[in-house]
Design an enzyme around this catalytic site. Structure first.
Site, short mmCIF file in Angstrom:
data_model
loop_
_atom_site.label_atom_id
_atom_site.label_comp_id
_atom_site.label_asym_id
_atom_site.label_seq_id
_atom_site.Cartn_x
_atom_site.Cartn_y
_atom_site.Cartn_z
N GLN A 85 60.83 70.33 57.14
CA GLN A 85 61.62 70.00 58.28
C GLN A 85 61.37 70.84 59.44
O GLN A 85 61.59 70.26 60.64
CB GLN A 85 63.16 70.25 57.87
N CYS A 110 67.71 69.00 58.00
CA CYS A 110 67.82 68.79 56.57
C CYS A 110 68.70 67.43 55.91
O CYS A 110 68.44 67.00 55.13
CB CYS A 110 68.65 69.93 55.98
N HIS A 151 73.66 73.25 54.82
CA HIS A 151 72.56 72.50 54.36
C HIS A 151 72.57 71.54 53.39
O HIS A 151 73.52 71.58 52.60
CB HIS A 151 71.72 73.85 53.86
N ASN A 157 64.43 71.10 47.94
CA ASN A 157 64.78 71.49 49.21
C ASN A 157 63.71 70.84 50.26
O ASN A 157 62.64 70.05 49.78
CB ASN A 157 64.45 72.98 49.36
#
Ligand SMILES: *[C@@H]1O[C@H](CO)[C@@H](O)[C@H](O)[C@H]1NC(C)=O
Ligand SMILES: *[C@@H]1O[C@H](CO)[C@@H](O)[C@H](O)[C@H]1NC(C)=O
Ligand SMILES: *[C@@H]1O[C@H](CO)[C@@H](O)[C@H](O)[C@H]1NC(C)=O
Ligand SMILES: *[C@@H]1O[C@H](CO)[C@@H](O)[C@H](O)[C@H]1NC(C)=O
Length: 333
Positions: free
Chosen positions: A142, A148, A285, A302
């Protein structure tokens, strides 16, 4: 060692006499900064960054030398950032998230057609990992943008598309960042943060296009799609109740978009993470849970590149570690 660096060392000496700046640490910094292609404003910033890096290096050494820790930490792209900067640049803005959680709570009760709370009643396997089934796209990055939420939503739709249509296609996070905006009736705020459920609502109406046709640039731009036929459209989605069994059950159906407190995740490298302050969880997040192992550890994808964590993944200790059970979402049709 070049002259530039040598000069920095000499200038750094008086500032941090208390720090033991060994040749070893300087070499580590040089290796790191050339790998991470850092460009600093000026010499002052560079010195400051070096100090932050050395402090992080010290923390890493201490953490990793304690055999009681179940996870290790290491240098990565965040190693010259202070905790405050990491929170500011990478995570979602807290007031925005708090505000949105309130909003979404209301929406969920207003519309119990698509967004009802319902557990999928699947048998719970001892472990599951959607990566081994080819249902998860590559790990993305990102960058310095709190987007996110768009990666979590895109990942969710990518996996659902694979499971239902047998095609693993990367979807466009940039489309979500640019188009899931107040002007289109959403409260998401681009690089400041946003909300995966709004991405699903948007995509159900307009369609999400491919990453290839609308690439990621890590800043918010003008929305560049028109019409209502741009690609994949989710039809139904649900919020998962906040127990371990409900999340496990949901994970037997597909990956799940989850919100977490990632305040302390910056230097994570490998192992079972349990470093969140469980009495002060702040959801900041959004990521994608892709499974759990036999011990109940959550496997989470992630969006901080493959150089972070276990090739871009983190394993979280069982139960509500880092708030992982708090607010979860799954596409069901
Ligand atoms: C590891 O845990 C044990 C038992 O709780 C404790 O006695 C010991 O001091 C810990 N070691 C370190 C280095 O923290
Ligand atoms: C965890 O959060 C609580 C509540 O805010 C706070 O009192 C405590 O000091 C925190 N613990 C650590 C280790 O930061
Ligand atoms: C997780 O929850 C289970 C069941 O509620 C419990 O038995 C277990 O001790 C918990 N584990 C941790 C690490 O809190
Ligand atoms: C879980 O959800 C229930 C409502 O379904 C709520 O009362 C409870 O506070 C939630 N727990 C956590 C830890 O979020």
């Amino acid at each position: 060692m070049n002259r530039f660096i040598l000069l920095s060392i000499i200038m750094l000496m008086p500032i941090c006499l208390t720090q033991d700046i060994s040749v070893e640490k300087l070499l580590a910094y040089n290796r790191w900064s050339s790998q991470n292609q850092r460009v600093y404003l000026n010499e002052d910033e560079k010195l400051f960054r070096q100090m932050v890096f050395f402090e992080n290096l010290q923390k890493i050494k201490e953490h990793n030398s304690n055999p009681n820790n179940t996870y290790s930490i290491d240098v990565n792209q965040f190693s010259d950032m202070t905790q405050e900067e990491f929170t500011e640049k990478i995570l979602m803005k807290q007031d925005l998230v708090d505000h949105q959680i309130k909003d979404i709570g209301q929406q969920a009760t207003n519309n119990n057609d698509n967004k009802e709370m319902k557990a999928s009643n699947l048998a719970i396997a001892a472990s599951i990992d959607w990566r081994t089934k080819g249902a998860v796209t590559t790990v993305k990055n990102q960058g310095s943008c709190g987007s996110c939420w768009s990666f979590s939503a895109a990942g969710l739709m990518e996996s659902f598309n694979f499971i239902s249509n047998k095609a693993l296609v990367d979807f466009s996070e940039q489309q979500l960042v640019d188009c899931v905006i107040p002007a289109n009736g959403y409260s998401s705020q681009g690089c400041n943060g946003g909300w995966p459920v709004q991405c699903l609502d948007y995509a159900s109406k307009v369609g999400i296009t491919t990453l290839q046709s609308y690439p990621y640039v890590a800043i918010q731009k003008k929305c560049a799609v028109t019409g209502t036929n741009n690609g994949f459209k989710p039809k139904k989605w649900i919020q998962i109740p906040n127990t371990s069994n409900d999340l496990k059950s949901a994970l037997n159906f597909s990956p799940v978009s989850v919100l977490v407190d990632a305040s302390t995740w910056g230097q994570y490298k490998s192992g079972i993470y349990n470093g969140c302050n469980q009495s002060n969880i702040r959801l900041n997040h959004a990521v994608l849970a892709v499974g759990y192992d036999q011990q109940g550890n959550w496997i989470v994808k992630n969006s901080w590149s493959t150089s972070w964590g276990e090739n871009g993944y983190i394993r979280l200790a069982p139960n509500n570690t880092c708030g992982i059970l708090s607010y979860n979402l799954q596409v069901t049709a």
